[in-house]
Motif scaffolding. Sequence first.
Motif, PDB file in Angstrom:
ATOM      1  N   SER A  50       0.814  -1.209   0.000  1.00 47.64           N
ATOM      2  CA  SER A  50       0.000   0.000   0.000  1.00 47.64           C
ATOM      3  C   SER A  50       0.848   1.261   0.000  1.00 47.64           C
ATOM      4  CB  SER A  50      -0.927   0.009   1.225  1.00 47.64           C
ATOM      5  OG  SER A  50      -0.168   0.072   2.417  1.00 47.64           O
ATOM      6  N   LEU A  51       2.137   1.117   0.299  1.00 45.89           N
ATOM      7  CA  LEU A  51       3.040   2.266   0.313  1.00 45.89           C
ATOM      8  C   LEU A  51       3.838   2.402  -0.972  1.00 45.89           C
ATOM      9  CD1 LEU A  51       4.461   2.081   3.945  1.00 45.89           C
ATOM     10  CD2 LEU A  51       2.810   3.724   3.047  1.00 45.89           C
ATOM     11  N   TYR A  52       3.791   1.391  -1.827  1.00 49.74           N
ATOM     12  CA  TYR A  52       4.571   1.407  -3.070  1.00 49.74           C
ATOM     13  C   TYR A  52       3.626   1.292  -4.252  1.00 49.74           C
ATOM     14  CZ  TYR A  52       8.085   0.148  -6.560  1.00 49.74           C
ATOM     15  OH  TYR A  52       8.885   0.112  -7.678  1.00 49.74           O
ATOM     16  N   HIS A  53       3.742   2.268  -5.173  1.00 49.18           N
ATOM     17  CA  HIS A  53       2.857   2.286  -6.335  1.00 49.18           C
ATOM     18  C   HIS A  53       3.686   2.084  -7.604  1.00 49.18           C
ATOM     19  CE1 HIS A  53      -0.204   3.650  -9.189  1.00 49.18           C
ATOM     20  NE2 HIS A  53      -1.087   3.467  -8.210  1.00 49.18           N
ATOM     21  N   PRO A  54       3.512   0.958  -8.320  1.00 49.61           N
ATOM     22  CA  PRO A  54       4.350   0.661  -9.487  1.00 49.61           C
ATOM     23  C   PRO A  54       4.299   1.720 -10.579  1.00 49.61           C
ATOM     24  CG  PRO A  54       3.117  -1.287  -8.802  1.00 49.61           C
ATOM     25  CD  PRO A  54       2.570  -0.138  -8.009  1.00 49.61           C
ATOM     26  N   THR A  55       3.123   2.296 -10.823  1.00 47.62           N
ATOM     27  CA  THR A  55       3.018   3.308 -11.880  1.00 47.62           C
ATOM     28  C   THR A  55       3.809   4.565 -11.522  1.00 47.62           C
ATOM     29  OG1 THR A  55       0.828   2.504 -12.507  1.00 47.62           O
ATOM     30  CG2 THR A  55       1.447   4.718 -13.235  1.00 47.62           C
ATOM     31  N   VAL A  56       3.697   5.002 -10.265  1.00 48.82           N
ATOM     32  CA  VAL A  56       4.477   6.156  -9.807  1.00 48.82           C
ATOM     33  C   VAL A  56       5.966   5.844  -9.906  1.00 48.82           C
ATOM     34  CG1 VAL A  56       5.002   7.640  -7.836  1.00 48.82           C
ATOM     35  CG2 VAL A  56       2.637   6.962  -8.292  1.00 48.82           C
ATOM     36  N   ALA A  57       6.334   4.630  -9.546  1.00 51.06           N
ATOM     37  CA  ALA A  57       7.743   4.233  -9.619  1.00 51.06           C
ATOM     38  C   ALA A  57       8.247   4.264 -11.056  1.00 51.06           C
ATOM     39  CB  ALA A  57       7.922   2.837  -9.029  1.00 51.06           C
ATOM     40  N   ARG A  58       7.451   3.742 -11.981  1.00 55.40           N
ATOM     41  CA  ARG A  58       7.861   3.716 -13.381  1.00 55.40           C
ATOM     42  C   ARG A  58       8.046   5.125 -13.941  1.00 55.40           C
ATOM     43  NH1 ARG A  58       4.064   0.953 -14.958  1.00 55.40           N
ATOM     44  NH2 ARG A  58       2.709   2.504 -15.926  1.00 55.40           N
ATOM     45  N   LEU A  59       7.123   6.023 -13.613  1.00 55.58           N
ATOM     46  CA  LEU A  59       7.228   7.403 -14.075  1.00 55.58           C
ATOM     47  C   LEU A  59       8.451   8.095 -13.472  1.00 55.58           C
ATOM     48  CD1 LEU A  59       3.460   8.462 -13.860  1.00 55.58           C
ATOM     49  CD2 LEU A  59       4.779   7.980 -15.940  1.00 55.58           C
ATOM     50  N   THR A  60       8.742   7.794 -12.216  1.00 50.39           N
ATOM     51  CA  THR A  60       9.890   8.409 -11.553  1.00 50.39           C
ATOM     52  C   THR A  60      11.198   7.905 -12.144  1.00 50.39           C
ATOM     53  OG1 THR A  60       8.581   8.545  -9.518  1.00 50.39           O
ATOM     54  CG2 THR A  60      10.950   8.890  -9.322  1.00 50.39           C
ATOM     55  N   TYR A  61      11.279   6.593 -12.371  1.00 50.16           N
ATOM     56  CA  TYR A  61      12.474   6.041 -13.022  1.00 50.16           C
ATOM     57  C   TYR A  61      12.685   6.683 -14.385  1.00 50.16           C
ATOM     58  CZ  TYR A  61      13.531   2.218  -9.782  1.00 50.16           C
ATOM     59  OH  TYR A  61      13.904   1.481  -8.690  1.00 50.16           O
ATOM     60  N   ARG A  62      11.618   6.846 -15.136  1.00 47.11           N
ATOM     61  CA  ARG A  62      11.724   7.425 -16.475  1.00 47.11           C
ATOM     62  C   ARG A  62      12.236   8.862 -16.405  1.00 47.11           C
ATOM     63  NH1 ARG A  62       6.372   6.833 -19.809  1.00 47.11           N
ATOM     64  NH2 ARG A  62       6.888   4.661 -19.331  1.00 47.11           N
ATOM     65  N   ALA A  63      11.767   9.606 -15.392  1.00 47.81           N
ATOM     66  CA  ALA A  63      12.209  10.991 -15.245  1.00 47.81           C
ATOM     67  C   ALA A  63      13.677  11.060 -14.819  1.00 47.81           C
ATOM     68  CB  ALA A  63      11.333  11.710 -14.228  1.00 47.81           C
ATOM     69  N   LEU A  64      14.084  10.189 -13.895  1.00 51.84           N
ATOM     70  CA  LEU A  64      15.449  10.227 -13.389  1.00 51.84           C
ATOM     71  C   LEU A  64      16.462   9.744 -14.412  1.00 51.84           C
ATOM     72  CD1 LEU A  64      15.126   8.963  -9.699  1.00 51.84           C
ATOM     73  CD2 LEU A  64      15.570  11.281 -10.507  1.00 51.84           C
ATOM     74  N   LEU A  65      16.061   8.810 -15.239  1.00 48.35           N
ATOM     75  CA  LEU A  65      16.992   8.234 -16.197  1.00 48.35           C
ATOM     76  C   LEU A  65      16.820   8.822 -17.596  1.00 48.35           C
ATOM     77  CD1 LEU A  65      16.894   4.520 -15.008  1.00 48.35           C
ATOM     78  CD2 LEU A  65      18.530   6.319 -14.405  1.00 48.35           C
ATOM     79  N   GLY A  66      16.256  10.031 -17.656  1.00 51.43           N
ATOM     80  CA  GLY A  66      16.189  10.749 -18.921  1.00 51.43           C
ATOM     81  C   GLY A  66      17.574  11.132 -19.393  1.00 51.43           C
ATOM     82  N   ARG A  67      17.662  11.638 -20.590  1.00 56.19           N
ATOM     83  CA  ARG A  67      18.958  11.848 -21.233  1.00 56.19           C
ATOM     84  C   ARG A  67      19.884  12.742 -20.416  1.00 56.19           C
ATOM     85  NH1 ARG A  67      18.631  13.627 -27.332  1.00 56.19           N
ATOM     86  NH2 ARG A  67      17.540  11.613 -27.311  1.00 56.19           N
ATOM     87  N   ARG A  68      19.388  13.885 -19.930  1.00 61.98           N
ATOM     88  CA  ARG A  68      20.252  14.842 -19.243  1.00 61.98           C
ATOM     89  C   ARG A  68      20.730  14.298 -17.901  1.00 61.98           C
ATOM     90  NH1 ARG A  68      17.952  20.777 -18.531  1.00 61.98           N
ATOM     91  NH2 ARG A  68      18.023  20.582 -20.812  1.00 61.98           N
ATOM     92  N   ARG A  69      19.806  13.810 -17.076  1.00 64.74           N
ATOM     93  CA  ARG A  69      20.199  13.313 -15.756  1.00 64.74           C
ATOM     94  C   ARG A  69      21.027  12.039 -15.869  1.00 64.74           C
ATOM     95  NH1 ARG A  69      15.235  15.556 -14.373  1.00 64.74           N
ATOM     96  NH2 ARG A  69      15.411  17.124 -12.724  1.00 64.74           N
ATOM     97  N   THR A  89       1.991   7.498  -0.087  1.00 65.30           N
ATOM     98  CA  THR A  89       2.406   6.438  -1.002  1.00 65.30           C
ATOM     99  C   THR A  89       3.260   7.000  -2.126  1.00 65.30           C
ATOM    100  OG1 THR A  89       0.442   5.104  -0.529  1.00 65.30           O
ATOM    101  CG2 THR A  89       1.590   4.662  -2.600  1.00 65.30           C
ATOM    102  N   ILE A  90       2.873   8.164  -2.640  1.00 64.26           N
ATOM    103  CA  ILE A  90       3.658   8.818  -3.687  1.00 64.26           C
ATOM    104  C   ILE A  90       5.068   9.108  -3.182  1.00 64.26           C
ATOM    105  CG2 ILE A  90       3.873  10.905  -5.096  1.00 64.26           C
ATOM    106  CD1 ILE A  90       0.814  11.030  -5.156  1.00 64.26           C
ATOM    107  N   ILE A  91       5.156   9.690  -1.987  1.00 65.29           N
ATOM    108  CA  ILE A  91       6.459  10.050  -1.430  1.00 65.29           C
ATOM    109  C   ILE A  91       7.305   8.811  -1.161  1.00 65.29           C
ATOM    110  CG2 ILE A  91       7.581  10.910   0.670  1.00 65.29           C
ATOM    111  CD1 ILE A  91       6.870  13.090  -1.260  1.00 65.29           C
ATOM    112  N   PHE A  92       6.700   7.787  -0.553  1.00 64.88           N
ATOM    113  CA  PHE A  92       7.467   6.596  -0.220  1.00 64.88           C
ATOM    114  C   PHE A  92       7.966   5.907  -1.489  1.00 64.88           C
ATOM    115  CE2 PHE A  92       8.021   2.105   0.932  1.00 64.88           C
ATOM    116  CZ  PHE A  92       8.876   2.243   2.008  1.00 64.88           C
ATOM    117  N   THR A  93       7.129   5.863  -2.516  1.00 62.37           N
ATOM    118  CA  THR A  93       7.541   5.258  -3.785  1.00 62.37           C
ATOM    119  C   THR A  93       8.702   6.020  -4.392  1.00 62.37           C
ATOM    120  OG1 THR A  93       5.285   4.473  -4.201  1.00 62.37           O
ATOM    121  CG2 THR A  93       6.772   4.588  -6.080  1.00 62.37           C
ATOM    122  N   LYS A  94       8.611   7.337  -4.384  1.00 60.21           N
ATOM    123  CA  LYS A  94       9.697   8.153  -4.935  1.00 60.21           C
ATOM    124  C   LYS A  94      10.964   8.033  -4.098  1.00 60.21           C
ATOM    125  CE  LYS A  94       6.869  11.461  -7.489  1.00 60.21           C
ATOM    126  NZ  LYS A  94       7.552  11.242  -8.776  1.00 60.21           N
TER     127      LYS A  94
END
Length: 242
Positions: free
Chosen positions: A3-22, A97-102
């Motif tokens: 209930s504290l981990y949301h896969p969709t939020v995690a996927r979006l966060t990974y995508r943002a962190l591993l973008g070209r610049r970062r 949940t958003i914060i814990f996932t991030k």
Amino acid sequence: MSSLYHPTVARLTYRALLGRRRALILFSLPGLLLVIAVAVRALSGADDQTADAVLGGFALATMVPLIGVIAGTGAIGPEIDDGSVVYLLAKPVKRPTIIFTKFIVATGVTVVFSALPTLLAGYILNGNGQQLAVAYAVAATVASITYGAMFLLLGTITRHAVIVGLVYALVWESLFGSLVGGARDLSVQQWSLALAQKVADNGAVTSEVGLPAAVLLLLAVTVAATWYAGRKLRTLTLAGEE
């Protein structure tokens, strides 16, 4: 835990962190560490003091907090800055949940790009002599967890999170945390070194903070920062400036 981990939020966060610049920055720092390790080993051979200087002075004191800044602030800061966080907050997902996932994502990225290269660099430098490679990898791992929470919190409370994080990483951790006596007691670097001291051979690594106090401080800061980040996210409203 689910209930504290949301896969969709995690996927979006990974995508943002591993973008070209970062991703370029994330890969460049451990890449530089490994280049330094190979060059030092080729020029001076296996030397425990040199390995300690490189792993402690560059990897733990500089690389780990910088990667923590990139991953921690990047996990949520850009979404708040550009206003896209409103779409996330509109979803039926609890804000803790958003914060814990991030936090999990930011910590995972920091560990992968800091602890693993530190371990590899240690083996390159002196073949894990005096357990230095493992000790500093452990220190980098626990520091990554605390940095992930701290810099994620920064991303929720200020639009200048990257600047504040860089000042903290470069001035407090790299400079004051290494050189100024009183500041060492309040340094994540020194807290994590207490665990490295426990893992390494006797006398190979030293810390200004005792192990019980270091563990307590690491846990307290990590929990408090994550909790307060969740609380701050609750105060964001869909009708606000964000």
